[in-house]
Every structure is written in C-alpha cells, then in structure tokens.
Design a protein around this motif. Structure first.
Motif, mmCIF file in Angstrom:
data_model
loop_
_atom_site.group_PDB
_atom_site.id
_atom_site.type_symbol
_atom_site.label_atom_id
_atom_site.label_comp_id
_atom_site.label_asym_id
_atom_site.label_seq_id
_atom_site.Cartn_x
_atom_site.Cartn_y
_atom_site.Cartn_z
ATOM 1 N N PRO A 1 0.825 -1.222 0.000
ATOM 2 C CA PRO A 1 0.000 0.000 0.000
ATOM 3 C C PRO A 1 0.852 1.261 0.000
ATOM 4 O O PRO A 1 1.993 1.261 0.483
ATOM 5 C CB PRO A 1 -0.799 -0.131 1.304
ATOM 6 C CG PRO A 1 0.110 -0.911 2.200
ATOM 7 C CD PRO A 1 0.837 -1.880 1.312
ATOM 8 N N GLU A 2 0.299 2.332 -0.523
ATOM 9 C CA GLU A 2 0.949 3.653 -0.511
ATOM 10 C C GLU A 2 2.390 3.577 -0.999
ATOM 11 O O GLU A 2 3.304 4.159 -0.415
ATOM 12 C CB GLU A 2 0.907 4.253 0.904
ATOM 13 C CG GLU A 2 -0.472 4.342 1.518
ATOM 14 C CD GLU A 2 -1.421 5.220 0.720
ATOM 15 O OE1 GLU A 2 -0.938 6.119 0.006
ATOM 16 O OE2 GLU A 2 -2.643 5.005 0.812
ATOM 17 N N GLN A 3 2.597 2.860 -2.085
ATOM 18 C CA GLN A 3 3.966 2.654 -2.580
ATOM 19 C C GLN A 3 4.550 3.884 -3.272
ATOM 20 O O GLN A 3 5.736 3.912 -3.590
ATOM 21 C CB GLN A 3 4.021 1.459 -3.533
ATOM 22 C CG GLN A 3 3.041 1.555 -4.685
ATOM 23 C CD GLN A 3 2.976 0.264 -5.473
ATOM 24 O OE1 GLN A 3 3.419 0.208 -6.612
ATOM 25 N NE2 GLN A 3 2.450 -0.788 -4.859
ATOM 26 N N VAL B 1 7.612 3.940 -0.654
ATOM 27 C CA VAL B 1 8.292 4.058 -1.937
ATOM 28 C C VAL B 1 9.617 3.298 -1.940
ATOM 29 O O VAL B 1 10.083 2.840 -2.994
ATOM 30 C CB VAL B 1 8.510 5.550 -2.285
ATOM 31 C CG1 VAL B 1 9.534 6.178 -1.349
ATOM 32 C CG2 VAL B 1 8.919 5.711 -3.735
ATOM 33 N N PHE B 2 10.233 3.132 -0.783
ATOM 34 C CA PHE B 2 11.513 2.425 -0.730
ATOM 35 C C PHE B 2 11.354 0.952 -1.096
ATOM 36 O O PHE B 2 12.303 0.336 -1.580
ATOM 37 C CB PHE B 2 12.128 2.553 0.671
ATOM 38 C CG PHE B 2 13.545 2.050 0.756
ATOM 39 C CD1 PHE B 2 14.591 2.810 0.244
ATOM 40 C CD2 PHE B 2 13.841 0.833 1.343
ATOM 41 C CE1 PHE B 2 15.900 2.356 0.311
ATOM 42 C CE2 PHE B 2 15.146 0.376 1.426
ATOM 43 C CZ PHE B 2 16.178 1.139 0.900
ATOM 44 N N THR B 3 10.172 0.395 -0.894
ATOM 45 C CA THR B 3 9.957 -1.006 -1.274
ATOM 46 C C THR B 3 10.014 -1.169 -2.788
ATOM 47 O O THR B 3 10.406 -2.246 -3.279
ATOM 48 C CB THR B 3 8.594 -1.511 -0.766
ATOM 49 O OG1 THR B 3 7.538 -0.749 -1.394
ATOM 50 C CG2 THR B 3 8.480 -1.352 0.739
ATOM 51 N N VAL B 4 9.613 -0.143 -3.522
ATOM 52 C CA VAL B 4 9.685 -0.199 -4.992
ATOM 53 C C VAL B 4 11.144 -0.286 -5.433
ATOM 54 O O VAL B 4 11.507 -1.103 -6.280
ATOM 55 C CB VAL B 4 9.015 1.042 -5.619
ATOM 56 C CG1 VAL B 4 9.124 1.001 -7.137
ATOM 57 C CG2 VAL B 4 7.560 1.140 -5.180
ATOM 58 N N ALA B 5 11.995 0.551 -4.836
ATOM 59 C CA ALA B 5 13.421 0.504 -5.151
ATOM 60 C C ALA B 5 14.026 -0.822 -4.725
ATOM 61 O O ALA B 5 14.840 -1.410 -5.452
ATOM 62 C CB ALA B 5 14.144 1.657 -4.467
ATOM 63 N N TYR C 1 6.446 10.754 -3.457
ATOM 64 C CA TYR C 1 5.634 11.659 -4.264
ATOM 65 C C TYR C 1 5.103 12.811 -3.403
ATOM 66 O O TYR C 1 4.595 12.600 -2.312
ATOM 67 C CB TYR C 1 4.453 10.890 -4.863
ATOM 68 C CG TYR C 1 3.472 11.752 -5.623
ATOM 69 C CD1 TYR C 1 3.753 12.164 -6.921
ATOM 70 C CD2 TYR C 1 2.284 12.156 -5.039
ATOM 71 C CE1 TYR C 1 2.866 12.952 -7.620
ATOM 72 C CE2 TYR C 1 1.385 12.943 -5.732
ATOM 73 C CZ TYR C 1 1.682 13.344 -7.031
ATOM 74 O OH TYR C 1 0.794 14.129 -7.708
ATOM 75 N N GLY C 2 5.244 14.030 -3.921
ATOM 76 C CA GLY C 2 4.722 15.201 -3.222
ATOM 77 C C GLY C 2 5.692 15.838 -2.254
ATOM 78 O O GLY C 2 5.399 16.883 -1.699
ATOM 79 N N GLY C 3 6.854 15.244 -2.065
ATOM 80 C CA GLY C 3 7.802 15.806 -1.112
ATOM 81 C C GLY C 3 8.358 17.150 -1.526
ATOM 82 O O GLY C 3 8.752 17.965 -0.688
#
Length: 260
Positions: A95-97, A102-106, A179-181
């Motif tokens: 969730p909320e990747q 987002v680090f899980t995507v990398a 995203y959005g940072g």
C-alpha cells in the motif's frame, strides 16, 4: 516526532547541559506512558505498535503493511526484478507505494544495489550538511545546518526502517523520493525569503556570517556570494549600513541591533 528529534539535535549541537537532555528524554517517556494509559492514542495507533512488536501475527490485518513491504524488498534480491517488473509493486500488494512505502519499490525493482545506492546518496547529503555545520563560522549557521541534518537523518531512518520492519509504521515520507515531497521545499522557498535571512543575521551583532555578507558587497568571484551581494543591495544592505546598524568596527558601539 521528527520535530522533537530535530529540536533535541539542535539542543545537543548548541551545547545544552547533559542533565537537560536526559531530563527531556525521561519527560518524553513519561508523556508517552501517560498517553497510552489515559487513552489519548487512538486504536489504530496502538494497533500499529502491536504489529511492530508482533510482526508474525495478524499478517492480513494490522501487520499487513509491514509483511508486504518485507516481501517486496526480499523479492528484489541483489540486483532487483527490473524496472516496472516487480510483482509486489505492479500487483499493488504494497500500500501507498508512491509515498510512505516508496523504498519497497526501489528494493524490489532495483535490488540491494539500487536501494543501497539510495542510502549512500542520503549518507552523502547528510555528510555534506554536517560538514557545512562544522565549517560554519557562527553558532546560528551551525544550528541551522545541524537541525536540517537531524531532520533528514531521522525522517530517512524512520521511513526506510519501517519498510524493513525495524521501525513502527508512522506515515513519514522519504525525503526527495516520495511523491509530493517537493511541495515541502517549495513552501520553505516561498515563506523564507533571502532578505529575511540576511536581516536575521544582522540582528546578531558581531555575527561572522553577517559580517562576511556585508563585506562581500565589495565584490567577489564566487557565484553564490555574487547572488547574495545582489540581494543584499536590493534590500539596501551595504557595508556602511551594516557598520552603522551593528557598530561593527567600533568597539564602543556594540549595541544590540533593532532594525536596519
């Protein structure tokens, strides 16, 4: 939580007595204990902490996020599954990747090599920030740079740590990656004008950084310094106005500055 850690780091850099820092830690623990006992924390917040301490239980409920994040990172192996080819990522199991995880995507798509590269880049950023703090000629600059370093270090550690299961889930984004940072830095750029920073330096009579800016109006080849000089001229800050305002150069006139 990030604010508390940043303030603690700034106090440490400012040379606050150790007994004060220890007292703040104990006070913080008492506040947390009281919040739990008095029911201030909401149920979902308590469930998150329980899931952190008991990650093998309720993997389809409270511990679902942690479980799926660890599976995704483990699935990446050394070099990853390839960009846009992660099964956990494309299957939307995490969730909320795009923000919190987002680090899980990398970790899945780029593997240990890519995820480790991101960590190294953050390490380089922190090293440079701490180096700036160490080379700052005054306490004000040292505390600003040190505070930013503490902020980035803590938020990065918490975000990456919660995807690895070593920190509880808190919903903090990964700086510069989530995203959005960028909106956060846009607000800082909008709200903190350069002239305000210059005037703030002037308020500190005898401040080395302010002196350097004022003296720099005479001219320098450094690009950043030239930009600072131009902005200083636009707000009417010159060597003479600096000396008149601060009394710098006149020991008998070292009065506190009110305003330019």
């Amino acid at each position: 939580m990030v604010f508390v850690f940043t303030v603690f780091g700034v106090l440490l850099l400012a040379g606050a007595p150790a007994r004060w820092l220890v007292g703040l830690v104990f006070a913080g623990l008492l506040v947390v204990f009281g919040a739990v006992k008095l029911g201030v924390l909401k149920d979902y917040q308590i469930e998150r902490f329980k899931a952190f301490t008991q990650q093998d239980q309720d993997t389809l409920g409270a511990a679902y996020n942690i479980t799926q994040a660890r599976i995704a990172i483990g699935n990446g192996g050394l070099t990853g599954t390839g960009l846009f080819k992660g099964t956990q990522t494309t299957g939307k199991f995490v969730p909320e990747q795009q923000t919190d995880f987002v680090f899980t995507v990398a970790g899945e798509e780029l593997g240990l090599v890519g995820a480790g590269g991101i960590i190294l880049l953050f390490g380089l950023l922190l090293w440079r920030t701490l180096r700036l703090a160490g080379r700052s000629p005054d306490l004000f600059g040292r505390l600003i740079a040190g505070g930013v370093a503490c902020w980035f270090a803590f938020q990065t550690f918490v975000n990456i740590g919660m995807t690895l299961g070593i920190m509880p889930i808190t919903g903090l984004p990964l700086p510069f990656v989530s995203y959005g940072g960028s909106a956060m830095f846009a607000r800082v750029h909008t709200n903190v004008r350069l002239e305000d920073l210059l005037r703030g330096l002037i308020v500190q009579s005898g401040n080395d950084a302010a002196i350097a800016i004022a003296e720099g109006v005479a001219g320098t080849e450094d690009n950043f310094a030239r930009m600072m000089n131009e902005r200083a001229k636009q707000i009417g800050l010159t060597k003479s106005t600096f000396r008149n305002a601060t009394g710098y150069g006149h020991p008998e006139q070292k009065a506190t500055v009110r305003e330019l």
